[in-house]
Design a protein around this motif. Structure first.
Motif, mmCIF file in Angstrom:
data_model
loop_
_atom_site.group_PDB
_atom_site.id
_atom_site.type_symbol
_atom_site.label_atom_id
_atom_site.label_comp_id
_atom_site.label_asym_id
_atom_site.label_seq_id
_atom_site.Cartn_x
_atom_site.Cartn_y
_atom_site.Cartn_z
ATOM 1 N N ALA A 1 -12.011 -1.600 -0.076
ATOM 2 C CA ALA A 1 -11.688 -2.265 1.125
ATOM 3 C C ALA A 1 -12.185 -1.785 2.426
ATOM 4 C CB ALA A 1 -9.775 -1.864 1.132
ATOM 5 N N ILE A 2 -12.201 -0.316 2.467
ATOM 6 C CA ILE A 2 -12.876 0.369 3.806
ATOM 7 C C ILE A 2 -14.331 -0.194 3.847
ATOM 8 C CG2 ILE A 2 -13.532 2.452 4.772
ATOM 9 C CD1 ILE A 2 -11.090 3.580 3.313
ATOM 10 N N GLY B 1 -6.432 8.021 7.357
ATOM 11 C CA GLY B 1 -5.976 8.358 6.272
ATOM 12 C C GLY B 1 -4.728 8.326 6.213
ATOM 13 N N TYR B 2 -3.595 7.417 7.106
ATOM 14 C CA TYR B 2 -2.356 7.325 6.668
ATOM 15 C C TYR B 2 -1.986 6.937 5.399
ATOM 16 C CZ TYR B 2 -2.238 6.264 11.850
ATOM 17 O OH TYR B 2 -2.364 6.417 13.240
ATOM 18 N N GLY B 3 -2.779 6.155 4.516
ATOM 19 C CA GLY B 3 -2.321 5.957 3.309
ATOM 20 C C GLY B 3 -2.248 7.041 2.416
ATOM 21 N N TYR B 4 -2.999 8.086 2.654
ATOM 22 C CA TYR B 4 -2.848 9.431 2.022
ATOM 23 C C TYR B 4 -1.744 10.302 2.420
ATOM 24 C CZ TYR B 4 -7.176 7.961 0.292
ATOM 25 O OH TYR B 4 -8.361 6.969 -0.354
ATOM 26 N N THR B 5 -1.550 10.177 3.689
ATOM 27 C CA THR B 5 -0.328 11.201 4.508
ATOM 28 C C THR B 5 0.843 10.600 3.973
ATOM 29 O OG1 THR B 5 -1.981 11.552 6.173
ATOM 30 C CG2 THR B 5 0.378 11.965 6.703
ATOM 31 N N ALA B 6 0.872 9.228 3.732
ATOM 32 C CA ALA B 6 2.073 8.449 3.362
ATOM 33 C C ALA B 6 2.819 8.968 2.118
ATOM 34 C CB ALA B 6 2.116 7.158 3.702
ATOM 35 N N ILE B 7 1.832 9.418 1.173
ATOM 36 C CA ILE B 7 2.129 10.074 -0.073
ATOM 37 C C ILE B 7 3.159 10.911 -0.027
ATOM 38 C CG2 ILE B 7 1.155 10.663 -2.275
ATOM 39 C CD1 ILE B 7 -1.266 8.998 -1.939
ATOM 40 N N ILE B 8 2.797 11.975 0.925
ATOM 41 C CA ILE B 8 3.415 13.074 1.153
ATOM 42 C C ILE B 8 4.838 12.735 2.016
ATOM 43 C CG2 ILE B 8 3.598 15.370 2.204
ATOM 44 C CD1 ILE B 8 0.283 15.376 2.076
ATOM 45 N N VAL B 9 4.740 11.833 2.868
ATOM 46 C CA VAL B 9 5.721 11.554 3.571
ATOM 47 C C VAL B 9 6.976 10.884 2.507
ATOM 48 C CG1 VAL B 9 6.812 9.763 5.211
ATOM 49 C CG2 VAL B 9 4.733 10.563 5.714
ATOM 50 N N TRP C 1 2.283 5.038 -9.618
ATOM 51 C CA TRP C 1 1.497 5.755 -8.542
ATOM 52 C C TRP C 1 0.588 4.798 -7.763
ATOM 53 C CZ3 TRP C 1 4.388 9.884 -8.115
ATOM 54 C CH2 TRP C 1 5.083 10.453 -9.177
ATOM 55 N N ASN C 2 1.177 4.155 -6.698
ATOM 56 C CA ASN C 2 0.197 3.633 -5.788
ATOM 57 C C ASN C 2 -0.664 4.308 -4.562
ATOM 58 O OD1 ASN C 2 -0.950 1.721 -4.132
ATOM 59 N ND2 ASN C 2 0.886 0.908 -3.264
ATOM 60 N N ILE C 3 -1.601 4.994 -5.143
ATOM 61 C CA ILE C 3 -2.427 5.540 -4.066
ATOM 62 C C ILE C 3 -3.199 4.984 -3.283
ATOM 63 C CG2 ILE C 3 -3.742 7.813 -4.021
ATOM 64 C CD1 ILE C 3 -1.244 8.062 -5.699
ATOM 65 N N GLY C 4 -3.112 3.365 -3.459
ATOM 66 C CA GLY C 4 -4.112 2.667 -2.556
ATOM 67 C C GLY C 4 -3.319 2.101 -1.344
ATOM 68 N N GLY C 5 -2.242 2.703 -0.847
ATOM 69 C CA GLY C 5 -1.972 2.503 0.492
ATOM 70 C C GLY C 5 -2.969 2.318 1.548
ATOM 71 N N GLU C 6 -3.907 3.059 1.709
ATOM 72 C CA GLU C 6 -5.042 3.128 2.743
ATOM 73 C C GLU C 6 -5.872 1.758 2.564
ATOM 74 O OE1 GLU C 6 -5.515 5.502 4.915
ATOM 75 O OE2 GLU C 6 -7.514 5.555 5.466
#
Lengths: 310, 362
Positions: free
Chosen positions: B162-163, B283-291, B91-96
């Motif tokens: 990172a942010i 928040g692309y990293g979080y939206t991408a999880i749904i994608v 579960w890579n939730i770290g895309g952001e």
């Protein structure tokens, strides 16, 4: 460092740790029942914003707290329905809850950003006890929610480890099929503790908006919900251990804030990183320790229970 | 099993329904919009008008469509990255955060070699951007692979780090002296800028997404290693029993997953911002999880769903002028995921109508 500063840091550690503690206690209950709820951050935010709005309109923080609990519980109910009844993937459902909660809280709180609460929870020194040197100002000069947590931690420990209900709870999290066969209602038990967990997360969120800050800012939890999830592993699913972890993280928060005011040359961005880096390091150490001493998560954690597949 | 008060029974399907694969996303979008409209209505907006305006803003004009593609580029890349990891139940939730680190490394190249030629500056930005994203993910993959440390929490915690790191740079040492004190770096040279396409903000990063989807499809479905990933994701025990090196695979998958997210960060600074700045991703990293989840981890479906979510992002931006907070978009995304999850039950079960007088009780 003189004692006054040390006392101030310790007292701040307790206030900073309290919201994380409430959320972690809630997550311990849910995980003990076998349901992983990664929506803590979302539940805290919805609790924070709903509590804030009602407290602002009624000038009564207690009313806000009550609504925050209900809102957190309702959020958890969504997760419970998806994961217990519909047997959805618990990780994804929890993430959805956090995304939804973050969006919802931002949406309904938009016009309340930055307003200062006129009536927030204030520190009420406990008579006699607060006069004890060092211990008094550190432990007994706080707001009512901190005192409440002093009672909730032992109460939950007693519930989980010393009562019939707690035995049932642990049975459901360890081996739901066996629990079912001795007549424990697995589905009802899971619903109850997931919702109770959401209520505690709601309190944790409301603590931020009703006392700690006390204003509503979008994303004001800043990852505390996730730190709470990590804290559950640190506490080895034992409510009594949550207290140490929460105050440790709170202390780090307090230290970071204190260092900023002392004109330390370290950039504030690096100080703000501390709790997150610390969480990662602690999680690694604790996971190793738990592995070596064979203290693991509840055996059925994350697995849906299906009577047909018993 | 009987639903109380009705004559409908739920029966388990032996093979998941195939028509449901298409119906569930459509049903979920409809339901999410419906529930979202309740919130819109009670905050004094006309839901149908808002949705129409969003749709028109995202897909109703040339500008809208190109902006939608602009948002779909990072969503595709991060979506592909997290889908690869999800495939192995990582579960890579770290895309952001991985996106931010990729942007950081690419920016370092661009700022350090402003005179460099495009022939090596651009490849270096791509390589270092991917490397930085990959290594950032690897930081969490190593403890996961060796001790089983929960990667959900560690990847998420590193997002914040990172942010903050990028914020430190753009508010501090990398701040553009000519930038009127705004938190951004100097503008990149032409050599460090991805060429634009269609006379719009769309940039060559579009090809990264398409190429990455094709490569991932081939790797996941047509190589031995891809087979190992799929087996490990579906049955870790069987994978270990068959002698697959799970420890190594966890690290490799997270490395590649992070690299794709890093590439997204690189293409954002090089193609869109032409500089590193505060809040570079909404928040692309979080939206991408749904994608990733909505596309059922299929690389080509990721592109389509990313366009849909790009449109949602653009539409949400358009209606902000009518006083609707941007957070509505995240609320809708969360709702959508709820309904997709709930709808998945339908693929595994079937509703049967039973005659009212029949012996239907169990």
């Amino acid at each position: 460092m003189n004692t006054d500063i040390a006392i101030a840091i310790l007292a701040t550690a307790i206030t900073a740790g309290t919201p994380i503690m409430y959320a972690a206690l809630g997550e311990i209950l849910a995980e003990r029942a076998g349901i992983l709820n990664l929506g803590v951050e979302g539940m805290m935010l919805v609790g924070a914003v709903s509590g804030f709005i009602l407290a602002l309109h009624t000038s009564n923080p207690w009313a806000g707290l009550l609504l925050a609990m209900l809102a957190g519980g309702f959020m958890a109910l969504i997760h419970a329905f998806l994961t217990i009844t519909l047997k959805a993937n618990q990780v994804v459902s929890g993430l959805a809850l956090t995304l939804f909660g973050t969006g919802l809280a931002g949406y309904i709180g938009k016009s309340y950003v930055g307003i200062r609460l006129p009536e927030s929870f204030r520190a009420v020194p406990v008579p006699v006890l607060s006069d004890i040197p060092i211990i008094g100002p550190v432990l007994f000069n706080h707001d009512p929610l901190v005192y409440l947590s002093y009672f909730i931690v032992p109460a939950l420990w007693f519930l989980v480890f010393r009562t019939r209900a707690g035995l049932n709870l642990r049975a459901v999290g360890e081996n739901p099929a066996a629990a079912d066969s001795v007549g424990i209602n697995v589905f009802r038990t899971r619903y109850i503790y997931v919702i109770a967990g959401g209520m505690l997360a709601g309190i944790g969120g409301a603590y931020l908006s009703l006392h700690y800050v006390p204003v509503w800012v979008e994303n004001m939890t800043a990852g505390r919900g996730w730190i709470a999830v990590a804290l559950v592993i640190f506490a080895t699913w034992n409510p009594a251990n949550a207290i140490w972890g929460a105050y440790l993280f709170g202390g780090l928060d307090a230290l970071g804030l204190r260092l900023q005011t002392l004109n330390v040359t370290v950039s504030p961005y690096f100080l703000k990183m501390l709790p997150y880096i610390f969480t990662v390091l602690v999680l690694i150490l604790v996971t190793r320790r738990n592995m070596l001493s064979r203290r693991g998560s509840p055996k059925a954690l994350g697995l849906p229970y299906d009577r047909e597949e018993r | 099993m009987i639903i109380r008060g009705t004559r409908l029974t739920i029966e388990k399907r032996l093979v998941p329904s195939s028509s449901a694969y298409l119906l569930i996303p459509i049903f979920s979008i409809f339901m999410a919009l419906l529930v979202g409209s309740i919130f819109l209505y009670f905050s004094g907006h006309e839901p149908v008008a808002v949705y129409y305006k969003m749709f028109k803003g995202a897909f109703g004009s040339r500008y809208g469509i190109t902006e939608t593609i602009v948002k779909a580029i990072p969503l595709t890349l991060v979506g592909l990255g997290v889908a690869l990891a999800f495939r192995m139940q990582l579960w890579n939730i770290g895309g952001e955060g991985q996106l931010y680190m990729g942007a950081f490394a690419a920016t370092w190249v661009a700022l350090t070699f402003p005179e460099g030629s495009v022939w090596w500056v651009m490849p270096a930005m791509i390589a270092l951007g991917m490397l930085a994203g990959g290594l950032w993910a690897l930081l969490t993959a190593i403890p996961k692979a060796i001790w089983g440390v929960n990667e959900i929490i560690t990847t998420l915690m590193l997002n914040y780090v990172a942010i903050l790191w990028v914020d430190y740079l753009v508010y501090g040492p990398w701040k553009d002296p000519a930038g009127f004190n705004f938190p951004l770096t100097a503008v990149f040279s032409d050599a460090a800028t991805l060429p634009g396409l269609f006379d719009s903000r769309v940039h060559a990063g579009l090809f990264f997404g398409i190429v990455a989807a094709i490569i991932l499809y081939l790797v996941v479905y047509h190589t031995r290693w891809g087979y190992e990933i799929r087996v490990t994701g579906e049955n870790p025990g069987a994978a270990r029993y068959a002698g697959m090196n799970t420890t190594r695979n966890i690290m490799l998958v997270m490395l590649f997953s992070g690299a794709l997210c890093g590439l997204a960060g690189m293409s954002e600074v090089s193609g869109i911002g032409h500089r590193l700045q505060h809040g570079l991703s909404p928040g692309y990293g979080y939206t991408a999880i749904i994608v990733a989840w909505l596309s059922r981890l299929n690389p080509f479906a990721v592109i389509l769903v990313a366009i849909l979510f790009g449109g949602l992002q653009v539409g949400g931006f358009i209606v902000q002028t009518s006083g609707i907070p941007s957070s509505m978009v995240y609320m809708l995304q969360g709702l959508l995921l709820f309904f997709v999850l709930g709808g998945e039950l339908l693929t595994g079960y079937r509703l049967n109508r039973v005659p009212a007088t029949g012996e239907a009780t169990k």
